[in-house]
Design an enzyme around this catalytic site. Sequence first.
Site, PDB file in Angstrom:
ATOM      1  N   LYS A  79       0.853  -1.197   0.000  1.00 54.21           N
ATOM      2  CA  LYS A  79       0.000   0.000   0.000  1.00 54.21           C
ATOM      3  C   LYS A  79       0.886   1.244   0.000  1.00 54.21           C
ATOM      4  O   LYS A  79       1.824   1.339   0.807  1.00 54.21           O
ATOM      5  CB  LYS A  79      -0.871   0.017   1.265  1.00 54.21           C
ATOM      6  N   ASP A 113      -1.322  -1.910  -4.293  1.00 52.70           N
ATOM      7  CA  ASP A 113      -2.733  -2.040  -3.908  1.00 52.70           C
ATOM      8  C   ASP A 113      -3.473  -0.722  -4.137  1.00 52.70           C
ATOM      9  O   ASP A 113      -2.863   0.348  -4.166  1.00 52.70           O
ATOM     10  CB  ASP A 113      -2.863  -2.379  -2.409  1.00 52.70           C
ATOM     11  N   MET A 114      -4.798  -0.809  -4.235  1.00 55.39           N
ATOM     12  CA  MET A 114      -5.595   0.413  -4.313  1.00 55.39           C
ATOM     13  C   MET A 114      -6.313   0.611  -2.985  1.00 55.39           C
ATOM     14  O   MET A 114      -6.924  -0.326  -2.464  1.00 55.39           O
ATOM     15  CB  MET A 114      -6.619   0.309  -5.451  1.00 55.39           C
ATOM     16  N   ARG A 163      -4.552  -5.754 -11.360  1.00 51.20           N
ATOM     17  CA  ARG A 163      -5.463  -6.592 -10.565  1.00 51.20           C
ATOM     18  C   ARG A 163      -6.847  -5.931 -10.594  1.00 51.20           C
ATOM     19  O   ARG A 163      -6.959  -4.723 -10.377  1.00 51.20           O
ATOM     20  CB  ARG A 163      -4.973  -6.678  -9.123  1.00 51.20           C
ATOM     21  N   LYS A 166     -13.153  -6.035  -6.391  1.00 51.62           N
ATOM     22  CA  LYS A 166     -14.442  -5.335  -6.257  1.00 51.62           C
ATOM     23  C   LYS A 166     -14.263  -4.024  -5.491  1.00 51.62           C
ATOM     24  O   LYS A 166     -14.902  -3.030  -5.788  1.00 51.62           O
ATOM     25  CB  LYS A 166     -15.451  -6.232  -5.541  1.00 51.62           C
ATOM     26  N   GLY A 167     -13.391  -4.008  -4.474  1.00 53.31           N
ATOM     27  CA  GLY A 167     -13.179  -2.800  -3.665  1.00 53.31           C
ATOM     28  C   GLY A 167     -13.618  -3.034  -2.234  1.00 53.31           C
ATOM     29  O   GLY A 167     -14.664  -3.642  -1.994  1.00 53.31           O
ATOM     30  N   THR A 210     -10.843 -12.235  -6.857  1.00 55.17           N
ATOM     31  CA  THR A 210     -12.181 -12.395  -6.282  1.00 55.17           C
ATOM     32  C   THR A 210     -12.343 -13.818  -5.740  1.00 55.17           C
ATOM     33  O   THR A 210     -11.633 -14.733  -6.165  1.00 55.17           O
ATOM     34  CB  THR A 210     -13.274 -12.126  -7.350  1.00 55.17           C
ATOM     35  N   HIS A 211     -13.286 -13.948  -4.800  1.00 52.17           N
ATOM     36  CA  HIS A 211     -13.649 -15.283  -4.312  1.00 52.17           C
ATOM     37  C   HIS A 211     -15.015 -15.667  -4.848  1.00 52.17           C
ATOM     38  O   HIS A 211     -15.639 -16.600  -4.386  1.00 52.17           O
ATOM     39  CB  HIS A 211     -13.660 -15.299  -2.778  1.00 52.17           C
ATOM     40  N   ARG A 272     -11.540  -5.077   7.710  1.00 53.48           N
ATOM     41  CA  ARG A 272     -12.140  -5.080   6.364  1.00 53.48           C
ATOM     42  C   ARG A 272     -12.656  -6.472   6.022  1.00 53.48           C
ATOM     43  O   ARG A 272     -13.709  -6.637   5.434  1.00 53.48           O
ATOM     44  CB  ARG A 272     -11.139  -4.599   5.304  1.00 53.48           C
TER      45      ARG A 272
HETATM   46  C1  LIG Z   1      -5.837 -10.952  -4.031  1.00 53.45           C
HETATM   47  C2  LIG Z   1      -6.737  -9.832  -3.617  1.00 53.45           C
HETATM   48  C3  LIG Z   1      -6.233  -8.551  -3.533  1.00 53.45           C
HETATM   49  C4  LIG Z   1      -7.072  -7.485  -3.155  1.00 53.45           C
HETATM   50  N1  LIG Z   1      -6.586  -6.208  -3.179  1.00 53.45           N
HETATM   51  C5  LIG Z   1      -7.426  -5.183  -2.938  1.00 53.45           C
HETATM   52  C6  LIG Z   1      -7.014  -3.835  -3.097  1.00 53.45           C
HETATM   53  O1  LIG Z   1      -5.878  -3.536  -3.471  1.00 53.45           O
HETATM   54  N2  LIG Z   1      -7.911  -2.845  -2.826  1.00 53.45           N
HETATM   55  C7  LIG Z   1      -9.193  -3.117  -2.428  1.00 53.45           C
HETATM   56  O2  LIG Z   1      -9.984  -2.193  -2.228  1.00 53.45           O
HETATM   57  N3  LIG Z   1      -9.599  -4.391  -2.264  1.00 53.45           N
HETATM   58  C8  LIG Z   1      -8.765  -5.416  -2.506  1.00 53.45           C
HETATM   59  N4  LIG Z   1      -9.209  -6.704  -2.366  1.00 53.45           N
HETATM   60  C9  LIG Z   1     -10.498  -6.966  -1.676  1.00 53.45           C
HETATM   61  C10 LIG Z   1     -11.660  -6.947  -2.639  1.00 53.45           C
HETATM   62  O3  LIG Z   1     -11.861  -5.639  -3.112  1.00 53.45           O
HETATM   63  C11 LIG Z   1     -12.953  -7.426  -1.945  1.00 53.45           C
HETATM   64  O4  LIG Z   1     -13.227  -6.606  -0.860  1.00 53.45           O
HETATM   65  C12 LIG Z   1     -12.890  -8.864  -1.455  1.00 53.45           C
HETATM   66  O5  LIG Z   1     -12.158  -9.661  -2.335  1.00 53.45           O
HETATM   67  C13 LIG Z   1     -14.306  -9.464  -1.364  1.00 53.45           C
HETATM   68  O6  LIG Z   1     -14.929  -9.453  -2.612  1.00 53.45           O
HETATM   69  P1  LIG Z   1     -15.095 -10.738  -3.562  1.00 53.45           P
HETATM   70  O7  LIG Z   1     -14.605 -10.361  -4.910  1.00 53.45           O
HETATM   71  O8  LIG Z   1     -14.473 -11.926  -2.974  1.00 53.45           O
HETATM   72  O9  LIG Z   1     -16.656 -10.887  -3.738  1.00 53.45           O
HETATM   73  P2  LIG Z   1     -17.833 -11.066  -2.697  1.00 53.45           P
HETATM   74  O10 LIG Z   1     -19.068 -11.042  -3.535  1.00 53.45           O
HETATM   75  O11 LIG Z   1     -17.715 -10.104  -1.586  1.00 53.45           O
HETATM   76  O12 LIG Z   1     -17.599 -12.510  -2.128  1.00 53.45           O
HETATM   77  C14 LIG Z   1     -17.783 -13.698  -2.890  1.00 53.45           C
HETATM   78  C15 LIG Z   1     -17.779 -14.853  -1.911  1.00 53.45           C
HETATM   79  O13 LIG Z   1     -16.465 -14.970  -1.334  1.00 53.45           O
HETATM   80  C16 LIG Z   1     -16.541 -15.233   0.053  1.00 53.45           C
HETATM   81  N5  LIG Z   1     -15.943 -14.113   0.811  1.00 53.45           N
HETATM   82  C17 LIG Z   1     -15.648 -12.878   0.355  1.00 53.45           C
HETATM   83  N6  LIG Z   1     -15.068 -12.125   1.321  1.00 53.45           N
HETATM   84  C18 LIG Z   1     -15.013 -12.914   2.410  1.00 53.45           C
HETATM   85  C19 LIG Z   1     -14.527 -12.719   3.740  1.00 53.45           C
HETATM   86  N7  LIG Z   1     -13.973 -11.563   4.117  1.00 53.45           N
HETATM   87  N8  LIG Z   1     -14.630 -13.749   4.613  1.00 53.45           N
HETATM   88  C20 LIG Z   1     -15.178 -14.922   4.238  1.00 53.45           C
HETATM   89  N9  LIG Z   1     -15.641 -15.171   2.984  1.00 53.45           N
HETATM   90  C21 LIG Z   1     -15.568 -14.186   2.094  1.00 53.45           C
HETATM   91  C22 LIG Z   1     -18.003 -15.408   0.375  1.00 53.45           C
HETATM   92  O14 LIG Z   1     -18.303 -16.766   0.259  1.00 53.45           O
HETATM   93  C23 LIG Z   1     -18.708 -14.633  -0.714  1.00 53.45           C
HETATM   94  O15 LIG Z   1     -19.984 -15.119  -0.986  1.00 53.45           O
HETATM   95  C24 LIG Z   1      -8.415  -7.759  -2.800  1.00 53.45           C
HETATM   96  C25 LIG Z   1      -8.923  -9.048  -2.910  1.00 53.45           C
HETATM   97  C26 LIG Z   1      -8.122 -10.066  -3.327  1.00 53.45           C
HETATM   98  C27 LIG Z   1      -8.714 -11.437  -3.486  1.00 53.45           C
END
Ligand SMILES: Cc1cc2nc3c(=O)[nH]c(=O)nc-3n(C[C@H](O)[C@H](O)[C@H](O)COP(=O)(O)OP(=O)(O)OC[C@H]3O[C@@H](n4cnc5c(N)ncnc54)[C@H](O)[C@@H]3O)c2cc1C
Length: 291
Positions: A79, A113-114, A163, A166-167, A210-211, A272
Site C-alpha cells: 500500500k 494495492d488500491m 489486478r 471489487k473494492g 475475487t472469491h 475489512r
Molecule cells: C488478491 C486480492 C487482492 C485485493 N486487493 C485489494 C485492493 O488492493 N484494494 C481493495 O480495495 N480491495 C482489494 N481486495 C479486496 C476486494 O476488493 C474485496 O473486498 C474482497 O475480495 C471481497 O470481494 P469478492 O470479490 O471476494 O466478492 P464477494 O461477492 O464479496 O464474495 C464472494 C464470496 O467470497 C466469500 N468471501 C468474500 N469475502 C469474504 C470474507 N472476508 N470472509 C469470508 N468469505 C468471504 C463469500 O463466500 C462470498 O460469498 C483484494 C482481494 C483479493 C482477493
Amino acid sequence: MLARLPAARRFVHRFVAGERAEDALEVIARLNAQGLRCAVTHLGENVATPADAAHAARAYVDVLGEIERRRLSAVPSLKLTHLGLDLGEAVCRANLEAVLARGRASSTLVWIDMESTAYTDRTLGLYARVRPSFPNAACVVQAYLRRTETDVERLIELGATVRLCKGAYREPPELAFPDKRQVDANYARLMDRFFAADAQARGVYVGVATHDERLIAQARDAGRAKGIARDRFEIQMLYGIRSALHGRITADGLRLRVLVPYGEDWYGYFMRRLAERPANLIFFLRHLLRR
Ligand SMILES: Cc1cc2nc3c(=O)[nH]c(=O)nc-3n(C[C@H](O)[C@H](O)[C@H](O)COP(=O)(O)OP(=O)(O)OC[C@H]3O[C@@H](n4cnc5c(N)ncnc54)[C@H](O)[C@@H]3O)c2cc1C
C-alpha cells in the site's frame, strides 16, 4: 484487547499468517508446495513519519531477499500509504522505487494495492510515472468505483499488469455503486474489457482478484473462448478465504495466486475482512464467547 485475547488472536490468524515475516514465509512455502503462487503483504497503512515509511520499504526489500534465497514463488503487494504517501509523493516514490528496484533485480512483479478514493488519482498517477523505469510495477482497480471504466481504458493503452478487485472501502454513492449487483455486473464488464483482443494485443495481464465463483468461472470461460494462453492471466484470492476452491481452480488449469498478509499492524485489514461478510463477525463473536 483483540491482540491480548488468545481466542481473538487465533481467529485473526485465520486471515493473517502471523506477526513476523517468518510466519508469512512458512505459509508461502506450504502454499507453493500445493502448486499455488503467492503474493505477500506486510500489513500497515497511513504511516505518520518518514522513518516508518522507510522501515516499511525495508521490510519488503528484506522479504524479497528471503523469497529469493528460499526459492519461493511470491511477489509483494503493498500500500502506498504504508510507504509514506500521506507524507508527500517524493517520500513515497523513493520508498516504492527501492522495492521496485529490488523486485526488478529478481524479475519479480510488485503489485501496488488500491486504497480509498482519497488516494485513487495519486496511486494511478504514481504507477504511471514509475512504470517506464519499472515494467515490474503492477496496479489495482476497483469495480465498485464509477470512474474505473475510464481508468481501465488508460491502463489498457499502457498494456498494464492490473489486478481487478471489487473494492473494500466505504465510499459514497456518487463515487461507488451502492448496490452489490451493480458492482458484480461492472466487474464482469471490466473483466471482459481486459480480455478483449485489443487489450490482449497491447500486452495487458489481468489478475482476477475475487472469491466469487461465478466470476472465476466467467474468467475461465472467457479465457478459453478467446484463446487466451493460461499464462496470460491469473486468479487471485486472499489467504484464509474460500481455500476449498483452490483445488478446483487449479484443476481447471488456471493460475492461482494467494495473497498472504503478515505483520503487527493487522487491525485495519482484519476489520475489512470482517466487514465484508457479516457471517464472519457473528462467527468471531461466538468463537470469543465460547472461550
Ligand atoms: C488478491 C486480492 C487482492 C485485493 N486487493 C485489494 C485492493 O488492493 N484494494 C481493495 O480495495 N480491495 C482489494 N481486495 C479486496 C476486494 O476488493 C474485496 O473486498 C474482497 O475480495 C471481497 O470481494 P469478492 O470479490 O471476494 O466478492 P464477494 O461477492 O464479496 O464474495 C464472494 C464470496 O467470497 C466469500 N468471501 C468474500 N469475502 C469474504 C470474507 N472476508 N470472509 C469470508 N468469505 C468471504 C463469500 O463466500 C462470498 O460469498 C483484494 C482481494 C483479493 C482477493
